[in-house]
Design an enzyme around this catalytic site. Sequence first.
Site, short mmCIF file in Angstrom:
data_model
loop_
_atom_site.label_atom_id
_atom_site.label_comp_id
_atom_site.label_asym_id
_atom_site.label_seq_id
_atom_site.Cartn_x
_atom_site.Cartn_y
_atom_site.Cartn_z
N GLY A 92 -8.15 -0.21 22.24
CA GLY A 92 -7.83 -0.87 20.99
C GLY A 92 -6.45 -1.45 20.87
O GLY A 92 -6.05 -1.86 19.78
N GLY A 144 -12.07 -1.77 21.47
CA GLY A 144 -11.39 -2.50 20.40
C GLY A 144 -10.66 -1.59 19.44
O GLY A 144 -10.70 -0.35 19.57
N GLY A 149 -23.22 -3.02 32.12
CA GLY A 149 -23.92 -2.28 33.17
C GLY A 149 -23.33 -2.51 34.54
O GLY A 149 -24.02 -2.40 35.55
N GLY A 162 -7.65 -4.57 26.77
CA GLY A 162 -8.95 -5.13 27.08
C GLY A 162 -9.47 -6.10 26.05
O GLY A 162 -9.17 -7.29 26.08
N CYS A 203 -18.04 5.19 32.99
CA CYS A 203 -18.70 4.08 32.30
C CYS A 203 -19.95 4.58 31.60
O CYS A 203 -20.83 5.16 32.23
CB CYS A 203 -19.08 2.97 33.25
N THR A 261 -14.81 3.34 27.31
CA THR A 261 -15.41 3.10 26.00
C THR A 261 -16.16 4.33 25.46
O THR A 261 -16.52 5.22 26.21
CB THR A 261 -16.39 1.92 26.10
C1 LIG Z 1 -17.05 -6.07 28.32
C2 LIG Z 1 -16.37 -4.85 28.87
C3 LIG Z 1 -16.56 -4.49 30.20
C4 LIG Z 1 -15.95 -3.37 30.74
N1 LIG Z 1 -16.15 -3.06 32.07
C5 LIG Z 1 -15.46 -2.01 32.61
C6 LIG Z 1 -15.54 -1.71 34.01
O1 LIG Z 1 -16.18 -2.41 34.77
N2 LIG Z 1 -14.86 -0.64 34.49
C7 LIG Z 1 -14.11 0.14 33.67
O2 LIG Z 1 -13.50 1.11 34.14
N3 LIG Z 1 -13.99 -0.12 32.35
C8 LIG Z 1 -14.65 -1.17 31.80
N4 LIG Z 1 -14.50 -1.45 30.45
C9 LIG Z 1 -13.66 -0.58 29.61
C10 LIG Z 1 -12.25 -1.16 29.44
O3 LIG Z 1 -11.59 -1.24 30.67
C11 LIG Z 1 -11.43 -0.28 28.49
O4 LIG Z 1 -11.42 1.04 28.99
C12 LIG Z 1 -12.02 -0.25 27.10
O5 LIG Z 1 -12.55 -1.50 26.75
C13 LIG Z 1 -11.00 0.18 26.02
O6 LIG Z 1 -9.93 -0.73 25.93
P1 LIG Z 1 -9.90 -1.92 24.83
O7 LIG Z 1 -10.22 -1.32 23.50
O8 LIG Z 1 -8.52 -2.50 24.92
O9 LIG Z 1 -10.94 -2.90 25.24
C14 LIG Z 1 -15.12 -2.58 29.91
C15 LIG Z 1 -14.92 -2.94 28.58
C16 LIG Z 1 -15.52 -4.07 28.04
C17 LIG Z 1 -15.29 -4.41 26.61
#
Ligand SMILES: Cc1cc2nc3c(=O)[nH]c(=O)nc-3n(C[C@H](O)[C@H](O)[C@H](O)COP(=O)(O)O)c2cc1C
Lengths: 317, 317, 259, 259
Positions: free
Chosen positions: B246, B219, B74, B267, B132, B195
């Site tokens: 991912g 992921g 959030g 991430g 978001c 996400t």
């Molecule tokens: C715990 C968590 C917090 C996140 N907070 C933000 C955020 O503040 N701003 C944003 O643009 N994306 C946020 N994301 C999204 C990530 O930057 C990224 O777009 C997403 O997790 C997909 O990449 P990944 O699969 O490598 O994690 C967040 C993701 C996670 C898991």
Amino acid sequence: MVMDLHVSLPRGLTLANPVIAASGTFGFGPEYSRYVDIGSLGAVSVKGVSPEPWLGNPPPRVWETPMGLLNSIGLQNPGMEVFVRDDLPFLREKGATVIVNIIGHTVDEYARVASRMQGEAGVAALEVNISCPNIKEGGMSFGHDPEQAYQVTRAVRQATDLPVMVKLSPNVTSPALIAQAVEQAGADMISAINTVVGLAIDVEHRRPALGGTTGGLSGPAIKPIALRVVYDVAQSVSIPIIGMGGIASAADVLEFLLAGASAVMVGTVTFQHPGRMQQIIAELPQVLSRGGFRGVSGAVGQALPAASRPQTRGGDL
Amino acid sequence: MVMDLHVSLPRGLTLANPVIAASGTFGFGPEYSRYVDIGSLGAVSVKGVSPEPWLGNPPPRVWETPMGLLNSIGLQNPGMEVFVRDDLPFLREKGATVIVNIIGHTVDEYARVASRMQGEAGVAALEVNISCPNIKEGGMSFGHDPEQAYQVTRAVRQATDLPVMVKLSPNVTSPALIAQAVEQAGADMISAINTVVGLAIDVEHRRPALGGTTGGLSGPAIKPIALRVVYDVAQSVSIPIIGMGGIASAADVLEFLLAGASAVMVGTVTFQHPGRMQQIIAELPQVLSRGGFRGVSGAVGQALPAASRPQTRGGDL
Amino acid sequence: MAGQQFHDGQVDARIVRREEVARDHVELILESPALARAVPGQFAHILTPGMLRRPVSFSRIEPDSGRVGLLFQVVGEGTAWLANCQEGERLDILGPLGHGFAPPDPSRPWCLVGGGVGIPPLYSAAAQWRESAPDVIIGARTREWVLMQKDFEQLGLGVRVTTDDGSWGQAGTVIGPLQEWLEGHADGQVFSCGPTPMLAAVASACRGRAAAQVALEQRMGCGIGACLACVVPARGQTQMEYRRVCTEGPVFLAEELIW
Amino acid sequence: MAGQQFHDGQVDARIVRREEVARDHVELILESPALARAVPGQFAHILTPGMLRRPVSFSRIEPDSGRVGLLFQVVGEGTAWLANCQEGERLDILGPLGHGFAPPDPSRPWCLVGGGVGIPPLYSAAAQWRESAPDVIIGARTREWVLMQKDFEQLGLGVRVTTDDGSWGQAGTVIGPLQEWLEGHADGQVFSCGPTPMLAAVASACRGRAAAQVALEQRMGCGIGACLACVVPARGQTQMEYRRVCTEGPVFLAEELIW
Ligand SMILES: Cc1cc2nc3c(=O)[nH]c(=O)nc-3n(C[C@H](O)[C@H](O)[C@H](O)COP(=O)(O)O)c2cc1C
Ligand SMILES: Cc1cc2nc3c(=O)[nH]c(=O)nc-3n(C[C@H](O)[C@H](O)[C@H](O)COP(=O)(O)OP(=O)(O)OC[C@H]3O[C@@H](n4cnc5c(N)ncnc54)[C@H](O)[C@@H]3O)c2cc1C
Ligand SMILES: Cc1cc2nc3c(=O)[nH]c(=O)nc-3n(C[C@H](O)[C@H](O)[C@H](O)COP(=O)(O)OP(=O)(O)OC[C@H]3O[C@@H](n4cnc5c(N)ncnc54)[C@H](O)[C@@H]3O)c2cc1C
Ligand SMILES: Cc1cc2nc3c(=O)[nH]c(=O)nc-3n(C[C@H](O)[C@H](O)[C@H](O)COP(=O)(O)O)c2cc1C
Ligand code: FES
Ligand code: FES
């Protein structure tokens, strides 16, 4: 353990249990009948059927992803006449509850399949696939626009007295809006979700891995997406929902019931474990009773906000 | 092996390599600096920053799914003044290339953060988070409607000379349409994907598992969805794309490059392996050379249809 | 990915002993001088096959031998995997992490109140500060899950035991004996760890009567303060704010939290 | 899920021998009377940790001893997992599946043409119909990947070998020797298995000169005809149609396919 697994759905459709073979992963019936008693399943939704044969997409048509499967079958099928002639008698004979998944390039094609199935012995319900991500024309857009989803549903509704469920796409900004449109058009039920559009790259050949370029993602990877759609749609319509997407265990089934599904479909996991659906049916009583439920219907929607729990949704309890 | 890993992006933004820490998974810098040399990463995108502090959602805020992670943080953050005072100096000192991820409830709030960052030493670029899924007002809708996405981007563009990337949501019918809107509004780059909206049920307590009800799925589970969005957007705009979703290995990075990304963000995997980004950077030369490439830029977009390959997209080669 | 690299704060710890201490409860003894520098109440963030690491507190901390213990209940896939690890195998651990217990003031009475798998971290506190000789109150659902009673007794401490089903010690929860202890000890110090409802009851019993430090659990992402997943509501200067269990905690003063 | 149930057509087969037959190539011998009823060219669909089973042809089929062989190259995660399986462990297999080779007409000349991991299923055909004494042409990238040459020779068959790099036998591909064989044998029968480009060349060489049966590979879902994943383009009565490798194949007549 005496546990009531049966599910009562609109227009007199009754399932012995809530576990339905998902369309496209279970062929037309005979293929898996060596491994599963298809008559013991809640129902079988057959591969999508169109008025005329469809060729489908070029191979490769499947590609593995982390806990997921991409497919671009492209709705290959022999057309409704071959289905009625070659497959339906077998399904009938095995005592399967048959849901015919219908597809078309135009509203009229959907209506043609629907009226062809009307009155065919052994057809228990129709599932209108307006959401297959592997067809660029027709199918795709119907499920992406409330107005078109309404039109298709309306045409099918007018063509048949059979119970009609409409299968939703997760690939839209608001599945709930589409759900409301098809409810207004006279759908008896909603099934959700179809696959999520995805892509893989064949690094070695520097090109998209699937012959159809993009494909539909299924399997456990999409379970949270499916649960979200079910949960949202359950708060937006008052017709029953058949939930699916990544179900692999009886515990997964309970998650979908709690999120608002009245029954479920099981697809991709069958490729690994042909007998998994029967195993889920066998284990469901224990999982329900551990959760404090006396039957399937008592669990439906119990994780929804109080205002949306089934008392107000009718029919299931 | 001599391999050119550097990435040239608009407005003079140059990365030593294409591996960027994704926003929200890497805090504001100090947290992971014990495990990683944050100055050696391509860049660091910090947790979303708003004009005033945000409280965030009630716990639980994370839940595991098959090969995925649901979160409903959030956008808790201490506000831009605390960021500039407490975190930016540290990042600067460590030599990190800093991307400030900005959020707001209104167009004006986005613009306020953007102008606050303008001229702050150490800020290399802005990433406008219009996507978001954990904010019901504001953030959510901006990324779901081309017109609103345009307005936010335009306001940020006018507030700063910094390179601006806009982060897209996968939770819309057509991410490509949003991409075109933000390109027209003056975005220098696009980052994708944020996400995917999902839900899990806490069966034991018969309620949604996350305090925020729905959450964002990240992921490996979402990798095919992310690749599809990158591949589609790459054919719809001519500005560079920063791909993510991912990524867990150097081979994954190559998939994103081939699908049209000029660089990537990493991430969720960092939670398992704090050092994985450095490992990916170390292994990338070998993976590129096995794929027949002499540098990062040569791989960009090589799995796109011929008409969309980078020659026609400019800038990368 | 092959060839995992280890960094400062990330430990490749060998399992030197594995013991099934009760049904569904395993204790692993690890060799790791780095972990053995932990403060009681800190935790290890352990790589398992899942998407997230698993946080487990230290049951034993032995800087001299360079060993620590992890005592956990098998509740899901991660702990089942851990319970299957064998002596000689290695674990990839981030730690020691978090904010442990502040040392007790030896001049004031001290009591440990633990429930279930909240007992082991209290044992590490008892062992570390044994000169302060705390009173010990531990409880569990049933007899076999009363953990480490013998270990406390070997430190020469008096142990009161409760079980929900009365199968061992006194029937009921730890709150009864705690109330008695609070009545008998002015200006006391309570260290507590256990399920959150138990901690809430401990906090409420101690309010205005004793200083309580409580070790909390919350679902975690990173474990190191970056992701803001693991928060609990706390009293901020002007209004409610969230604090991170992995960084500001797991040990908090009971009065700083909103229960 | 615990307690996997097995059905007709699903086999719980014990590995009785495991052999590394070449670098990155392993042969597993399984005990399973059900699988040992296979026709050469049929395949086993093997459960591995991935989302899909892995199709592997039978390298040996021994109905008398109730044993079959699976000889595969390690190319990815599934085959790496399989290669790590040990003697005594069990595999969950669907099979025998698909449409194998039609028996050769003993009155006509017969030749086997195999490349790489396409060689093993041809060995099972040679062993099954050994009275028809085929000529054997096998090829591989390099010497150590020329599979089962000794096994063919032990059947008393003449074997011609090619390697791309000339490190064993004749330098070049199997197509050269096949052309020679076709020139020397009218009305011949060719059984072939190998990489698709090789099969296309075999089909083209045989066109109008010999009847060719080819065993194809394609990415599979179900393996049993339900999902329509595994198709290849074939000549329909009026136009192109897709046929399933898992059901109509893996063995097709070369002339029914569109190459
Ligand atoms: C715990 C968590 C917090 C996140 N907070 C933000 C955020 O503040 N701003 C944003 O643009 N994306 C946020 N994301 C999204 C990530 O930057 C990224 O777009 C997403 O997790 C997909 O990449 P990944 O699969 O490598 O994690 C967040 C993701 C996670 C898991
Ligand atoms: C600081 C801290 C110290 C802990 N110390 C101990 C200990 O000494 N002994 C012990 O037995 N347990 C301890 N726990 C609880 C332990 O972390 C969980 O039991 C464990 O993570 C469960 O993992 P699983 O995969 O078996 O269960 P699953 O339920 O399958 O796990 C699913 C997810 O939920 C998380 N999760 C589940 N239960 C908890 C929980 N109670 N707290 C936090 N996350 C949870 C898991 O980490 C995982 O991400 C501690 C938790 C925290 C936060
Ligand atoms: C009918 C049939 C018989 C076969 N017989 C043999 C054999 O006897 N010996 C042998 O070494 N190999 C054989 N193969 C190929 C074998 O199936 C693949 O090498 C294997 O599936 C690779 O799995 P992986 O997980 O190691 O590779 P990955 O590349 O990680 O697999 C990813 C996915 O692609 C599929 N896949 C990858 N390569 C192939 C391929 N060539 N054909 C079909 N699917 C593939 C996998 O099954 C899996 O679903 C056969 C294939 C078919 C269709
Ligand atoms: C190979 C394959 C083919 C499919 N074909 C159809 C189809 O013809 N009609 C349809 O409505 N859905 C089709 N689907 C979607 C499934 O019915 C189901 O909605 C989806 O796979 C999610 O469920 P699962 O994760 O349990 O597989 C297909 C899915 C797969 C994997
Ligand atoms: S777990 Fe990430 S901040 Fe605590
Ligand atoms: S693999 Fe499913 S039809 Fe062949």
